[in-house]
Design an enzyme around this catalytic site. Structure first.
Site, short mmCIF file in Angstrom:
data_model
loop_
_atom_site.label_atom_id
_atom_site.label_comp_id
_atom_site.label_asym_id
_atom_site.label_seq_id
_atom_site.Cartn_x
_atom_site.Cartn_y
_atom_site.Cartn_z
N PHE A 127 -21.38 -3.27 -14.04
CA PHE A 127 -20.61 -1.81 -14.30
C PHE A 127 -19.12 -1.70 -13.56
O PHE A 127 -19.29 -2.12 -12.33
CB PHE A 127 -21.77 -0.69 -13.65
CG PHE A 127 -21.29 0.63 -14.05
CD1 PHE A 127 -21.56 1.04 -15.30
CD2 PHE A 127 -20.79 1.38 -13.07
CE1 PHE A 127 -21.30 2.54 -15.80
CE2 PHE A 127 -20.43 2.70 -13.46
CZ PHE A 127 -20.74 3.32 -14.69
N ASP A 197 -27.75 -2.55 -7.13
CA ASP A 197 -27.46 -1.18 -7.70
C ASP A 197 -28.73 -0.75 -8.66
O ASP A 197 -28.83 -1.56 -9.56
CB ASP A 197 -26.23 -1.17 -8.59
CG ASP A 197 -25.56 0.15 -8.84
OD1 ASP A 197 -26.54 0.96 -9.27
OD2 ASP A 197 -24.35 0.33 -8.97
N TYR A 222 -28.39 11.20 -10.98
CA TYR A 222 -28.31 12.05 -12.02
C TYR A 222 -28.92 11.34 -13.58
O TYR A 222 -28.77 11.83 -14.44
CB TYR A 222 -26.93 12.44 -12.39
CG TYR A 222 -25.88 11.59 -12.28
CD1 TYR A 222 -25.36 10.72 -13.41
CD2 TYR A 222 -24.98 11.22 -11.27
CE1 TYR A 222 -24.62 9.57 -13.28
CE2 TYR A 222 -24.14 10.39 -11.13
CZ TYR A 222 -23.64 9.33 -12.17
OH TYR A 222 -23.12 8.36 -12.29
N LYS A 223 -29.32 10.00 -13.18
CA LYS A 223 -29.86 9.38 -14.79
C LYS A 223 -31.41 9.65 -14.44
O LYS A 223 -31.61 10.75 -14.82
CB LYS A 223 -29.63 8.03 -14.17
CG LYS A 223 -27.83 7.76 -14.50
CD LYS A 223 -27.46 6.29 -14.23
CE LYS A 223 -25.93 6.32 -14.61
NZ LYS A 223 -25.30 5.00 -14.07
N ARG A 371 -26.35 2.56 -27.47
CA ARG A 371 -27.38 2.61 -26.23
C ARG A 371 -28.46 3.77 -26.53
O ARG A 371 -27.78 4.78 -26.64
CB ARG A 371 -26.43 2.69 -24.91
CG ARG A 371 -27.33 2.02 -23.90
CD ARG A 371 -26.43 2.04 -22.67
NE ARG A 371 -25.89 3.38 -22.27
CZ ARG A 371 -25.33 3.57 -21.04
NH1 ARG A 371 -25.59 2.59 -19.99
NH2 ARG A 371 -25.00 4.64 -20.86
C1 LIG Z 1 -23.89 5.17 -13.78
C2 LIG Z 1 -23.66 3.94 -12.70
C3 LIG Z 1 -22.87 4.14 -11.60
C4 LIG Z 1 -22.27 5.50 -11.42
O1 LIG Z 1 -21.34 5.38 -10.21
P1 LIG Z 1 -20.80 6.98 -9.81
O2 LIG Z 1 -20.11 6.65 -8.56
O3 LIG Z 1 -21.85 8.06 -9.63
O4 LIG Z 1 -19.73 7.34 -10.92
C5 LIG Z 1 -22.53 3.17 -10.77
N1 LIG Z 1 -23.57 1.83 -11.13
C6 LIG Z 1 -23.99 1.50 -12.14
C7 LIG Z 1 -24.68 0.27 -12.43
C8 LIG Z 1 -24.14 2.52 -12.98
O5 LIG Z 1 -25.06 2.50 -13.88
#
Ligand SMILES: *Cc1c(COP(=O)(O)O)cnc(C)c1O
Length: 412
Positions: A127, A197, A222-223, A371
């Site tokens: 990511f 992560d 938030y996911k 997705r």
């Molecule tokens: C959604 C996501 C993030 C998001 O990070 P934010 O700091 O909340 O924007 C980070 N890492 C992964 C793997 C994600 O899927």
């Protein structure tokens, strides 16, 4: 046109032990929401909870609510609730900041805890924020370098020069899942630390940080945890490591005694040292409502349903994928994937826009991926079947091939 939902699929919904959870969400009618892996749906209890926090706790309680309504303890309280979902112990998880900032805090702590080692190891195509934060750490500490390799090259790349490995447990694009225990074991054999992560894992797939011997982890609120847009994130550090990990963001709430107002920073003894500044109480309240709802579902049934929804989608898509040049990117082995499925198609962007126009909401990830996320708390098997068949219909009719579907929005 789409056929009626087959009896076989209806039977899966009739036997669904989690069916009652759907009504606990405020889902808009006519929408099949397959993007809960990016922004979870709104729990029905959240608006009333937020209203109470705003009007009663803030409006009437004012500053007294830091004590009276335990605002000051919310970061740890919600952290302990998330801990149960990811196999951590009380006192090992705290809610704070964003996932990006938490990655920074843990990377800096990890490289300081492994002096003499010069490599941050990660995955090419991880990511973006994970790689970008690692690049930022390298620019602050030029003795370090970031090595990003393919998943197949990962294990051989773990050597005595690696300080820390930063990996996303379930890949945001492909949906591939790492064997957390195996990677952690290998890292420990070579003396390296690992940061997982869990953004696409928490609330979606079984995670047992304790059993895997995990060192550190971060993840989004938030996911699949349904904490709302921009909800604060979580951070995990194993109890055995907390004493040797120092946060680089030495804010007052990470101090051993913040209300002594002393001049010299002294870190809190436990996970509290990873707090920085004043927590966002409204965001935490919404996250707590989402986490509470997830915690009501028996974990084994939740993850079993998530596997079943993904399998049904894959099976339905497989029947027409070849006819329409669709490639299933996500591993077919249920144990090697997360709770979303990614499809590659030359025209993924307009095809996804056509799906959204017809009420099936997934997303697009550049350059060519559609997705589809399967949140087990609020999706029905019939939704999944309908979504796959609508995709077939859109591809067969070619109605995605319209100018309106080809204008790229800022957020995809
Ligand atoms: C959604 C996501 C993030 C998001 O990070 P934010 O700091 O909340 O924007 C980070 N890492 C992964 C793997 C994600 O899927």
């Amino acid at each position: 046109m789409i056929d009626a939902v087959p009896d076989k699929v209806r039977a899966l919904d009739e036997g669904d032990a989690l069916a009652s959870f759907r009504a606990r969400f405020a889902l808009p009618p006519g929408v099949i929401y397959l993007d809960g892996n990016s922004l979870g749906a709104l729990p029905a209890q959240t608006p009333a909870r937020l209203d109470a926090v705003v009007r009663r706790e803030w409006g009437e309680g004012l500053i007294r609510s830091w004590n009276r309504h335990d605002w000051i303890g919310a970061s740890r309280r919600v952290g302990d609730k998330i801990a149960k979902l990811i196999g951590a112990k009380p006192g090992e998880v705290v809610v704070a900041d964003s996932t990006s900032v938490n990655i920074f805090k843990l990377l800096m702590a990890a490289v300081a805890a492994r002096p003499g080692r010069n490599v941050i190891l990660s995955e090419a195509g991880n990511f973006p924020t994970d790689l970008y934060i690692a690049q930022g750490v390298v620019s602050l500490l030029p003795r370090l370098s970031l090595k990003a390799v393919t998943p197949d090259d990962l294990v051989p790349a773990i050597d005595e020069d690696v300080a820390v490995i930063l990996l996303t447990h379930v890949h945001y694009k492909t949906g591939r899942q790492y064997d957390m225990a195996a990677v952690t074991r290998r890292a420990h054999e070579k003396g390296a630390l690992v940061i997982w992560d869990l953004s696409h894992s928490a609330g979606a797939v079984p995670v047992d940080l304790g059993a895997a011997g995990a060192d550190m982890a971060v993840g989004c609120g938030y996911k699949y945890l349904n904490g709302g847009p921009g909800a604060p994130a979580f951070l995990y550090a194993a109890e055995r490591l907390q004493g040797e990990l120092a946060s680089p963001v030495t804010g007052w709430l990470g101090h051993a005694a913040p209300f002594e107002f002393s001049d010299a920073f002294q870190p809190a003894s436990g996970i509290g040292r990873f707090l920085s500044g004043t927590p966002p109480i409204l965001g935490l309240a919404a996250l707590e409502a989402g986490v509470d709802l997830t915690a009501e579902a028996p974990a084994a049934i939740l993850f079993e349903k998530s596997r079943g929804l993904c399998a049904l989608f894959i099976e339905t898509v497989e029947a027409f994928a070849r006819d329409h040049d669709l490639e299933i990117v996500t591993p077919l082995d249920a144990g090697a994937r997360g709770s979303h499925v990614s499809l590659r198609h030359a025209h993924s962007y307009p095809v996804m826009q056509a799906l959204i126009a017809d009420g099936v909401i997934g997303d697009f990830r550049a350059p060519d991926i559609m997705r589809f996320g399967f949140a087990p708390l609020y999706l029905r098997h019939a939704d999944v079947w309908r979504a796959a068949n609508l995709l077939r219909d859109i591809l067969a009719s070619g109605r995605w091939d319209a100018p309106a579907f080809k204008t790229r929005a800022q957020v995809t």
